[in-house]
Design a protein around this motif. Sequence first.
Motif, PDB file in Angstrom:
ATOM      1  N   ILE A 111      15.502   1.521 -15.941  1.00 39.83           N
ATOM      2  CA  ILE A 111      14.193   1.945 -16.458  1.00 39.83           C
ATOM      3  C   ILE A 111      13.294   0.722 -16.693  1.00 39.83           C
ATOM      4  N   ASP A 112      13.849  -0.293 -17.381  1.00 40.53           N
ATOM      5  CA  ASP A 112      13.070  -1.520 -17.611  1.00 40.53           C
ATOM      6  C   ASP A 112      12.635  -2.134 -16.283  1.00 40.53           C
ATOM      7  N   THR A 113      13.533  -2.063 -15.301  1.00 41.84           N
ATOM      8  CA  THR A 113      13.233  -2.666 -14.000  1.00 41.84           C
ATOM      9  C   THR A 113      12.066  -1.962 -13.319  1.00 41.84           C
ATOM     10  N   VAL A 114      12.093  -0.634 -13.293  1.00 40.48           N
ATOM     11  CA  VAL A 114      11.013   0.074 -12.583  1.00 40.48           C
ATOM     12  C   VAL A 114       9.687  -0.094 -13.324  1.00 40.48           C
ATOM     13  N   GLU A 115       9.745  -0.219 -14.649  1.00 43.63           N
ATOM     14  CA  GLU A 115       8.496  -0.445 -15.403  1.00 43.63           C
ATOM     15  C   GLU A 115       7.909  -1.816 -15.093  1.00 43.63           C
ATOM     16  N   LYS A 116       8.785  -2.795 -14.928  1.00 43.09           N
ATOM     17  CA  LYS A 116       8.335  -4.146 -14.558  1.00 43.09           C
ATOM     18  C   LYS A 116       7.751  -4.152 -13.142  1.00 43.09           C
ATOM     19  N   VAL A 117       8.414  -3.428 -12.242  1.00 41.77           N
ATOM     20  CA  VAL A 117       7.905  -3.317 -10.868  1.00 41.77           C
ATOM     21  C   VAL A 117       6.500  -2.707 -10.883  1.00 41.77           C
ATOM     22  N   LEU A 118       6.325  -1.668 -11.697  1.00 43.85           N
ATOM     23  CA  LEU A 118       4.996  -1.040 -11.784  1.00 43.85           C
ATOM     24  C   LEU A 118       3.961  -2.019 -12.343  1.00 43.85           C
ATOM     25  N   GLU A 119       4.321  -2.735 -13.416  1.00 42.14           N
ATOM     26  CA  GLU A 119       3.364  -3.684 -14.008  1.00 42.14           C
ATOM     27  C   GLU A 119       2.925  -4.723 -12.981  1.00 42.14           C
ATOM     28  N   ASN A 120       3.890  -5.271 -12.252  1.00 40.92           N
ATOM     29  CA  ASN A 120       3.544  -6.262 -11.224  1.00 40.92           C
ATOM     30  C   ASN A 120       2.650  -5.645 -10.147  1.00 40.92           C
ATOM     31  N   ALA A 121       2.976  -4.420  -9.757  1.00 34.89           N
ATOM     32  CA  ALA A 121       2.194  -3.725  -8.724  1.00 34.89           C
ATOM     33  C   ALA A 121       0.748  -3.542  -9.180  1.00 34.89           C
ATOM     34  N   LEU A 122       0.568  -3.185 -10.464  1.00 31.47           N
ATOM     35  CA  LEU A 122      -0.784  -2.964 -10.983  1.00 31.47           C
ATOM     36  C   LEU A 122      -1.582  -4.264 -10.977  1.00 31.47           C
ATOM     37  N   GLN A 123      -0.901  -5.387 -11.300  1.00 24.69           N
ATOM     38  CA  GLN A 123      -1.563  -6.698 -11.303  1.00 24.69           C
ATOM     39  C   GLN A 123      -2.007  -7.109  -9.893  1.00 24.69           C
ATOM     40  N   PHE A 124      -1.274  -6.629  -8.887  1.00 26.26           N
ATOM     41  CA  PHE A 124      -1.507  -7.062  -7.507  1.00 26.26           C
ATOM     42  C   PHE A 124      -2.721  -6.377  -6.877  1.00 26.26           C
ATOM     43  N   ILE A 125      -3.061  -5.202  -7.396  1.00 29.31           N
ATOM     44  CA  ILE A 125      -4.154  -4.429  -6.782  1.00 29.31           C
ATOM     45  C   ILE A 125      -5.508  -5.028  -7.118  1.00 29.31           C
ATOM     46  N   GLU A 126      -6.301  -5.305  -6.073  1.00 28.80           N
ATOM     47  CA  GLU A 126      -7.705  -5.663  -6.257  1.00 28.80           C
ATOM     48  C   GLU A 126      -8.452  -5.330  -4.988  1.00 28.80           C
ATOM     49  N   PRO A 127      -9.772  -5.209  -5.092  1.00 31.52           N
ATOM     50  CA  PRO A 127     -10.534  -4.867  -3.889  1.00 31.52           C
ATOM     51  C   PRO A 127     -10.231  -5.851  -2.762  1.00 31.52           C
ATOM     52  N   GLY A 128      -9.998  -5.326  -1.565  1.00 33.31           N
ATOM     53  CA  GLY A 128      -9.722  -6.169  -0.403  1.00 33.31           C
ATOM     54  C   GLY A 128      -8.257  -6.250  -0.039  1.00 33.31           C
ATOM     55  N   VAL A 129      -7.364  -5.993  -1.005  1.00 37.30           N
ATOM     56  CA  VAL A 129      -5.920  -5.992  -0.714  1.00 37.30           C
ATOM     57  C   VAL A 129      -5.587  -4.767   0.138  1.00 37.30           C
ATOM     58  N   THR A 130      -4.769  -4.943   1.183  1.00 38.07           N
ATOM     59  CA  THR A 130      -4.423  -3.786   2.012  1.00 38.07           C
ATOM     60  C   THR A 130      -3.173  -3.083   1.465  1.00 38.07           C
ATOM     61  N   ILE A 131      -3.040  -1.831   1.856  1.00 38.69           N
ATOM     62  CA  ILE A 131      -1.865  -1.051   1.450  1.00 38.69           C
ATOM     63  C   ILE A 131      -0.598  -1.661   2.052  1.00 38.69           C
ATOM     64  N   GLY A 132      -0.722  -2.271   3.224  1.00 37.10           N
ATOM     65  CA  GLY A 132       0.418  -2.965   3.827  1.00 37.10           C
ATOM     66  C   GLY A 132       0.869  -4.157   2.989  1.00 37.10           C
ATOM     67  N   GLU A 133      -0.090  -4.970   2.543  1.00 37.03           N
ATOM     68  CA  GLU A 133       0.232  -6.117   1.678  1.00 37.03           C
ATOM     69  C   GLU A 133       0.828  -5.633   0.356  1.00 37.03           C
ATOM     70  N   PHE A 134       0.253  -4.570  -0.170  1.00 37.26           N
ATOM     71  CA  PHE A 134       0.714  -4.010  -1.442  1.00 37.26           C
ATOM     72  C   PHE A 134       2.178  -3.559  -1.337  1.00 37.26           C
ATOM     73  N   GLY A 135       2.498  -2.768  -0.309  1.00 37.48           N
ATOM     74  CA  GLY A 135       3.864  -2.247  -0.155  1.00 37.48           C
ATOM     75  C   GLY A 135       4.882  -3.364  -0.011  1.00 37.48           C
ATOM     76  N   THR A 136       4.530  -4.352   0.768  1.00 36.27           N
ATOM     77  CA  THR A 136       5.432  -5.491   0.974  1.00 36.27           C
ATOM     78  C   THR A 136       5.682  -6.206  -0.348  1.00 36.27           C
ATOM     79  N   TYR A 137       4.612  -6.416  -1.111  1.00 36.95           N
ATOM     80  CA  TYR A 137       4.731  -7.087  -2.417  1.00 36.95           C
ATOM     81  C   TYR A 137       5.603  -6.275  -3.375  1.00 36.95           C
TER      82      TYR A 137
END
Length: 296
Positions: A111-137
Amino acid sequence: MDEEAKKHYVKAGKVIQDARQVARETAEPGTNLKEIAETVEQEIKDQGLKPAFPVNTSLNEEAAHYTPSKDEEKVLTENDVLKIDIGAQSNGFIADTALTVNPSGKHQEIIDTVEKVLENALQFIEPGVTIGEFGTYVQEQVPEKYNPVMNLTGHYLDQHTQHAGVSIPNVENTSSHKFKKGDAVAIEPFITEGSGKVVHGKPGNIYLQEADRNVRGRTERKLMKTINGFDGLPFTTRWISNYGGRQKMAMRKLVQNGMVKSYDVLKDGQDGLVAQAEHTVLVGVDDGDNIVTTRR
Ligand code: MN
Ligand code: MN
């Protein structure tokens, strides 16, 4: 995104923040899953909004799409890993969120792990980032002992539409679709001790109206009238008063005729434990920063 839409997204998110709190408090060992779902749905209604879909209460190897029935028998036990997926809508603008609980703490690590994964994912999103880059990250954020679930994705949101076309995988992909300012998206990694691929299980008590034609049979017609009242959003038979044997048969016919779609529970292909975390994000709308509507 216009101010009116933003206002509704933020309002739905505020209510969902409280609903998350209620979900955590209600998810105690010995509690029937129906009580958990209904208490959370009631919180949304008490605050003047409507659930965007029936609260999902998916256990252990189940990843998604289980909601309790009227005569639910499943009771939460202390070692269960329960995913509670909650949505609310304000004027059709949806906040979509999910949390995972494990009362005993035995499975807290996933549970802690998936919450951390989500937090990192949210930090990574910004205008211009592609869904491909996002998924890989996002895939890179998952430690080796777990697998990301490759065939469950986040998604765009739109007014009255929970899954608005573009999917957002949590694994490497080739999409060149770029996030842009004003996008409303639900980000939801799932990780598992199992195969990383979900398969269809039993029907999960969640339905969606697919068509609006005349139907034969009095019970079918009455049922369709009730279903019309769900505004094209997912619903459950738990929400239909007087749902008994005749209505059950009528619903089966409506599914066969293609009037209504029935969702199956999605579970890990090797029955491994699954954990999920989800938040709704308005991309770049706060002076270039994201607003995570469902997180306090
Ligand atoms: Mn969700
Ligand atoms: Mn979602």
